[in-house]
Design a protein around this motif. Sequence first.
Motif, PDB file in Angstrom:
ATOM      1  N   VAL A  52      54.859  49.789  25.256  1.00  0.00           N
ATOM      2  CA  VAL A  52      54.514  48.419  24.888  1.00  0.00           C
ATOM      3  C   VAL A  52      53.812  48.410  23.534  1.00  0.00           C
ATOM      4  O   VAL A  52      52.960  49.265  23.264  1.00  0.00           O
ATOM      5  N   PHE A  72      49.041  53.286  36.242  1.00  0.00           N
ATOM      6  CA  PHE A  72      48.678  52.941  34.876  1.00  0.00           C
ATOM      7  C   PHE A  72      47.551  53.849  34.367  1.00  0.00           C
ATOM      8  O   PHE A  72      46.736  54.333  35.165  1.00  0.00           O
ATOM      9  N   PRO A  73      47.472  54.032  33.032  1.00  0.00           N
ATOM     10  CA  PRO A  73      46.438  54.919  32.486  1.00  0.00           C
ATOM     11  C   PRO A  73      45.015  54.450  32.844  1.00  0.00           C
ATOM     12  O   PRO A  73      44.703  53.270  32.727  1.00  0.00           O
ATOM     13  N   GLY A  74      44.201  55.403  33.298  1.00  0.00           N
ATOM     14  CA  GLY A  74      42.794  55.094  33.578  1.00  0.00           C
ATOM     15  C   GLY A  74      42.557  54.397  34.901  1.00  0.00           C
ATOM     16  O   GLY A  74      41.440  54.011  35.220  1.00  0.00           O
ATOM     17  N   LEU A  75      43.637  54.193  35.675  1.00  0.00           N
ATOM     18  CA  LEU A  75      43.519  53.419  36.905  1.00  0.00           C
ATOM     19  C   LEU A  75      43.634  54.329  38.127  1.00  0.00           C
ATOM     20  O   LEU A  75      44.109  55.458  38.019  1.00  0.00           O
ATOM     21  N   ASN A  76      43.237  53.815  39.244  1.00  0.00           N
ATOM     22  CA  ASN A  76      43.448  54.432  40.559  1.00  0.00           C
ATOM     23  C   ASN A  76      42.380  55.461  40.949  1.00  0.00           C
ATOM     24  O   ASN A  76      41.421  55.660  40.210  1.00  0.00           O
ATOM     25  N   ASN A 112      40.380  50.511  31.353  1.00  0.00           N
ATOM     26  CA  ASN A 112      40.301  50.800  32.785  1.00  0.00           C
ATOM     27  C   ASN A 112      39.177  51.795  33.095  1.00  0.00           C
ATOM     28  O   ASN A 112      38.517  51.693  34.124  1.00  0.00           O
ATOM     29  N   ALA A 137      52.741  51.236  29.647  1.00  0.00           N
ATOM     30  CA  ALA A 137      51.956  50.873  28.460  1.00  0.00           C
ATOM     31  C   ALA A 137      52.360  51.654  27.224  1.00  0.00           C
ATOM     32  O   ALA A 137      52.273  51.137  26.111  1.00  0.00           O
ATOM     33  N   ASN A 138      52.822  52.894  27.400  1.00  0.00           N
ATOM     34  CA  ASN A 138      53.187  53.653  26.201  1.00  0.00           C
ATOM     35  C   ASN A 138      54.524  53.205  25.613  1.00  0.00           C
ATOM     36  O   ASN A 138      54.952  53.718  24.586  1.00  0.00           O
ATOM     37  N   THR A 182      40.000  50.449  40.591  1.00  0.00           N
ATOM     38  CA  THR A 182      38.932  51.419  40.302  1.00  0.00           C
ATOM     39  C   THR A 182      37.851  51.301  41.388  1.00  0.00           C
ATOM     40  O   THR A 182      37.783  50.290  42.083  1.00  0.00           O
ATOM     41  N   ASP A 227      35.898  49.846  32.719  1.00  0.00           N
ATOM     42  CA  ASP A 227      35.786  48.822  33.757  1.00  0.00           C
ATOM     43  C   ASP A 227      35.569  49.452  35.129  1.00  0.00           C
ATOM     44  O   ASP A 227      35.063  48.817  36.050  1.00  0.00           O
ATOM     45  N   ARG A 255      45.720  58.438  42.160  1.00  0.00           N
ATOM     46  CA  ARG A 255      45.920  58.467  40.707  1.00  0.00           C
ATOM     47  C   ARG A 255      47.173  59.275  40.343  1.00  0.00           C
ATOM     48  O   ARG A 255      47.078  60.354  39.744  1.00  0.00           O
ATOM     49  N   ASP A 295      37.103  39.574  32.382  1.00  0.00           N
ATOM     50  CA  ASP A 295      38.385  40.252  32.592  1.00  0.00           C
ATOM     51  C   ASP A 295      39.171  40.320  31.283  1.00  0.00           C
ATOM     52  O   ASP A 295      39.444  39.288  30.658  1.00  0.00           O
ATOM     53  N   ALA A 297      48.789  52.091  25.511  1.00  0.00           N
ATOM     54  CA  ALA A 297      48.378  52.944  26.634  1.00  0.00           C
ATOM     55  C   ALA A 297      46.948  53.443  26.435  1.00  0.00           C
ATOM     56  O   ALA A 297      46.166  53.547  27.390  1.00  0.00           O
ATOM     57  N   GLN A 341      45.615  46.133  38.538  1.00  0.00           N
ATOM     58  CA  GLN A 341      45.427  46.492  37.131  1.00  0.00           C
ATOM     59  C   GLN A 341      44.388  45.610  36.455  1.00  0.00           C
ATOM     60  O   GLN A 341      44.090  45.802  35.281  1.00  0.00           O
ATOM     61  N   ARG A 342      43.848  44.643  37.179  1.00  0.00           N
ATOM     62  CA  ARG A 342      42.891  43.717  36.554  1.00  0.00           C
ATOM     63  C   ARG A 342      41.463  44.244  36.681  1.00  0.00           C
ATOM     64  O   ARG A 342      41.151  45.076  37.513  1.00  0.00           O
ATOM     65  N   GLY A 343      40.579  43.683  35.823  1.00  0.00           N
ATOM     66  CA  GLY A 343      39.196  44.134  35.780  1.00  0.00           C
ATOM     67  C   GLY A 343      38.379  43.631  36.959  1.00  0.00           C
ATOM     68  O   GLY A 343      38.798  42.745  37.698  1.00  0.00           O
TER      69      GLY A 343
END
Lengths: 328, 227
Positions: free
Chosen positions: A202, A40-44, B157, A199-200, A12, B160, A32, B133, B150, A278-280
């Motif tokens: 998991v 991944f969702p919400g990323l990039n 995300n 993720a969808n 991000t 963050d 994205r 994290d 998801a 993918q980490r914060g």
Amino acid sequence: MDNFELICPAGTPAALRAAVDAGADAVYLGFRDETNARNFPGLNFTRQDVADAVDYAHARRVEVYVAINTYPQAGNLGPWQKAVDDAARLKVDAVILADPGLLAYAAKRHPDLRLHLSVQASAANVEAIRLYRDAFGVRRVVLPRVLTVPEIAKLNAEIDIETEVFVFGGLCPMAEGRCSLSSYATGLSPNKQGVCSPANHVRYEQRGGALASTLGGFTINVFGEGEQAGYPTLCKGRFVAGDGPAYLFEEPTSLNAMDLLPELKAAGVRALKIEGRQRGKAYIAAVVRAYREALESFAAGRPVPHIDLQAMVEGGTQTTGAYTRGWR
Amino acid sequence: MRDPDAAQTVSTPTVSEDRARRFETGLSRAGLGLVPRLGRRASDALLARLLRLLADRHPRAFEALREMPDASVLIEPVDAPVALLMRVGRDLSLHALPRGVHGADEAAADAVADAVIRGPYARLLDLLEGRIDGDALFFRRELSISGDTALILALRNTLDGEDEMDLVADAASIAGPLARALPVLRRNAGPVLDRIEAARRLLPPPLRRGIERVEARITGTLPGSGM
């Protein structure tokens, strides 16, 4: 002798700023969409995000690399070629590619754009690396996490392009770009759609004090009460075979090669890569800061300090992976 | 190659700052506990105002939350009397829900939301503010998730991706005088708490335990739980 370059992840814009501020030499990121291996969702990053990221990083003399490292499929080249065109237009410092067709496109359309070979290409021998250099002008290769340090040294002695290796974060025990485990369970591919353990597919569920993780409907691990958990990837799944449940491929663990800086330098490695788009941003700041401190100490001729990153690692365990144990 | 002079030092919190943060976290949790007592309509209005304020300050993140498919996430602090139900999508909203006696009725909580995030209040606040994290918390089992993974990943995300949020200051800023008092309180809280802690160590044990009971009542937690 030049210092190592420290290459850091950003999922991000805030993570990018954290990496730059904590001491990255370069930050790598993705658009994205499915053109990169962390879709991944919400990323990039949007195109505007990348433009802002380049401004922020370049003002601090930090480089920006864009990973376009999944494999385009027949009849759908557009998103990948557009990603390369946009990266060049946005004046990033390098693109990280895996697919030979896309490398050919980038080399022809943007001869001044610096090309790095992604770990997803899994180029792990002299002939393969020379081919990418000769055919497309690749300037750097990111080596897969299956080589020992002596093997890396031998490789570097025989090639004349830069090598980059992973030093911290997730440990892919499979040869990248050739892994089909997640595809088998979910029908979606890390190599084509950029999703390992999407993720969808998991689910986590509490079973008393235990935590069960499932992927595509398969239970792939059950962590006992108080036991450290890991990512829901099949390669780190625990399966019943023979005498009882066991990690057949790899345990939930993170790579940390900080203690190997002298060996990696002697082996001729140019750049060190931290994994974790993918980490914060708290993870990015902590790990980049620790590695910057270690590199500065090493560059000054002092011993590599022991910096505790235990709180950040998967499964509560760290390993030097294939670098020292000859794992295949 | 980066400019070495441009590197910024990211400071590690001191013991004094940690103590002030724990105090602030405890107070904000107590404040959250009061929200449902206002009644459904008033508490919804208050949280809607807080949401608007956050959207003004973090437009990128809130635009992304509105673009997500309609869904709801229950954010459930296991050591607080209330949980927050966040609806994402076009009708972005936030609601406070009372938790059951002796912890949440997890099955009932799961039924009202597409996904649930559970953990200690202080950890959830750190996570929402981007101070910690989420994966590391999950590995250590301090955080548990269930339902639509998801959706949780997208929410995590997105939040963050913002530069650090300051939810305590944002919440205080809709309470008029508290907003003006907070910076002063923050500046002074660490040293004052240090002095109180030093004085407390000199007290006889019965008196010390009495003070701890009063603190627990104020902050809605038990002593020694790390707030």
